[in-house]
Design an enzyme around this catalytic site. Structure first.
Site, PDB file in Angstrom:
ATOM      1  N   LYS A 167       1.069  -1.272   0.094  1.00  0.00           N
ATOM      2  CA  LYS A 167       0.098   0.135   0.219  1.00  0.00           C
ATOM      3  C   LYS A 167       0.755   0.982  -0.137  1.00  0.00           C
ATOM      4  O   LYS A 167       1.400   1.713   1.109  1.00  0.00           O
ATOM      5  CB  LYS A 167      -0.802   0.005   1.208  1.00  0.00           C
ATOM      6  CG  LYS A 167      -1.641   1.291   1.384  1.00  0.00           C
ATOM      7  CD  LYS A 167      -2.417   1.531   2.782  1.00  0.00           C
ATOM      8  CE  LYS A 167      -2.795   2.836   3.068  1.00  0.00           C
ATOM      9  NZ  LYS A 167      -3.437   3.222   4.160  1.00  0.00           N
ATOM     10  N   THR A 195      -8.856   3.372  12.301  1.00  0.00           N
ATOM     11  CA  THR A 195      -9.160   4.245  13.608  1.00  0.00           C
ATOM     12  C   THR A 195     -10.603   3.891  13.981  1.00  0.00           C
ATOM     13  O   THR A 195     -10.561   3.978  15.148  1.00  0.00           O
ATOM     14  CB  THR A 195      -8.784   5.849  13.106  1.00  0.00           C
ATOM     15  OG1 THR A 195      -7.348   5.707  12.829  1.00  0.00           O
ATOM     16  CG2 THR A 195      -8.826   6.501  14.618  1.00  0.00           C
ATOM     17  N   GLY A 217      -7.900   9.311   9.847  1.00  0.00           N
ATOM     18  CA  GLY A 217      -8.197   9.241  11.122  1.00  0.00           C
ATOM     19  C   GLY A 217      -9.035  10.500  11.521  1.00  0.00           C
ATOM     20  O   GLY A 217      -9.577  10.568  12.691  1.00  0.00           O
TER      21      GLY A 217
END
Lengths: 66, 291
Positions: B108, B218, B169
């Site tokens: 990634k 998150t 997040g």
């Protein structure tokens, strides 16, 4: 000889290789990767890669992350 | 044993290079209280793919177990990221280190612009994509929701593009659904919404847009009850995917009755709608039944 391991100065015995260093740190070889002077050293070459005075080593593993 | 749900039965797997995933939910492993919670959240989310980060080893001799000890690689594909990299070269180095550990070319790619926004840096991301593709990597690229950039990344050889729904997040969900839809229409590679998810409805909403998967971390790890949220995310991903495949009804301004409008008992009054200034009277489907 003195090397820099993950940013910390370390004194290693003469004749140290990447493999002996990884073993002395009690790390499992299959869970780490090593760069020597910013060049990746494949695991197959750890035992034959002799360390030299002033080498900068990065020893990394995988941790939690997104 | 896995329970066979309509999701898996009536759907194609998500193919990312050599990885074939039944679940379209990809889950990060950061920010959990401990490895036990990490492992349990992975299990409950029923994900087939988790992300990890590359970091310096702990030199403390009293270090505990490794994250790799709690992930069953027989069942779970590990997707290493290049998080924390703000330039192409660092990201390429990090990807090579992760490949050395895992022995797989999956990565990634994440090249960010600055530490406050954590927004992807588009030029460096494209540059790193080209370099990693040339080096044989299967590159899943974290990017902004810019459709033209997504096209450029595909042309550079990306295996999937992973636009942010909103900043990492931030829990803001998918801020620009139309941009995500345009990306889905313009590229052929899988599109995975990565980052910004706050709660289960964000995942369902993203999947209903027609994207191929959602990656989050998150939203589970920092929920008050992470394990319960892992279950919620699993269900939301399935629900959104099934709703997309099923095809939603068009949005209409006015109501359409679900029950028959005929056969009502005598004396039932059917009031005409009020006639506002802009009303188009000729379009009224019902005869006027004013008393």
């Amino acid at each position: 000889m003195k090397i820099l391991l993950n940013g910390e100065s370390r004194e290693l015995p003469e004749g140290s290789t990447i493999a002996t260093l990884v073993a002395s740190l009690d790390l499992r070889p299959e869970q780490v990767a090593v760069e020597r002077n910013r060049e990746l050293v494949p695991r197959a070459e750890h035992a034959t890669t002799a360390l030299a005075e002033g080498d900068e080593l990065e020893v990394v593993t995988l941790v939690g992350g997104g | 044993m896995k329970n066979e749900t309509a999701t898996e039965a009536g759907d194609e797997p998500l193919v990312l290079g050599e990885a074939t995933l039944r679940s379209r939910l990809l889950v990060g492993t950061g920010k959990y209280a401990d490895f036990e919670e990490t492992a349990r959240a992975i299990e409950l989310s029923e994900t087939d793919c988790v992300t990890v980060a590359v970091r310096r080893v702990n030199l403390d001799p009293s270090k505990g177990p490794s994250l790799l000890d709690v992930i069953d690689r027989e069942r779970i594909t590990i997707l290493p990221n290049t998080a924390g990299c703000f330039d192409a070269q660092s990201a390429v180095r990090t990807a090579r280190l992760s490949r050395e550990i895992l022995g797989t070319p999956l990565v990634k790619l994440e090249v960010l612009g600055d530490t406050k926004t954590l927004l992807p840096e588009p030029v460096a991301t494209l540059e790193a994509t080209r370099e990693l593709v040339a080096d044989g990597f299967t590159v899943l690229v974290y990017c902004s929701d810019d459709a033209r950039l997504a096209v450029a990344l595909q042309e550079a050889g990306a295996t999937a593009v992973m636009p942010a729904g909103s900043p990492i997040g931030s829990g803001q969900g998918v801020l620009n659904p139309n941009a995500i839809r345009i990306i889905r229409e313009l590229v052929d590679v899988p599109v995975i919404v990565d980052a910004g998810v706050g709660t289960a409805s964000d995942v369902a909403f993203a999947m209903e847009l027609g994207v191929d998967g959602v990656l989050l971390n998150t939203a589970i790890a920092n929920a008050r009850e992470p394990l319960r949220m892992a279950v919620a995310m699993r269900d939301a991903c399935r629900a959104g995917r099934q709703a997309f495949l099923a095809g939603r009804i068009p949005r209409r301004l006015y109501a359409t009755a679900s029950s028959p409008t005929e056969g009502m008992v005598a004396g039932t009054v059917q009031p005409s709608p009020p006639r506002g200034k802009g009303a188009v009277s000729a379009r009224s489907p019902e005869k006027s039944t004013q008393a």
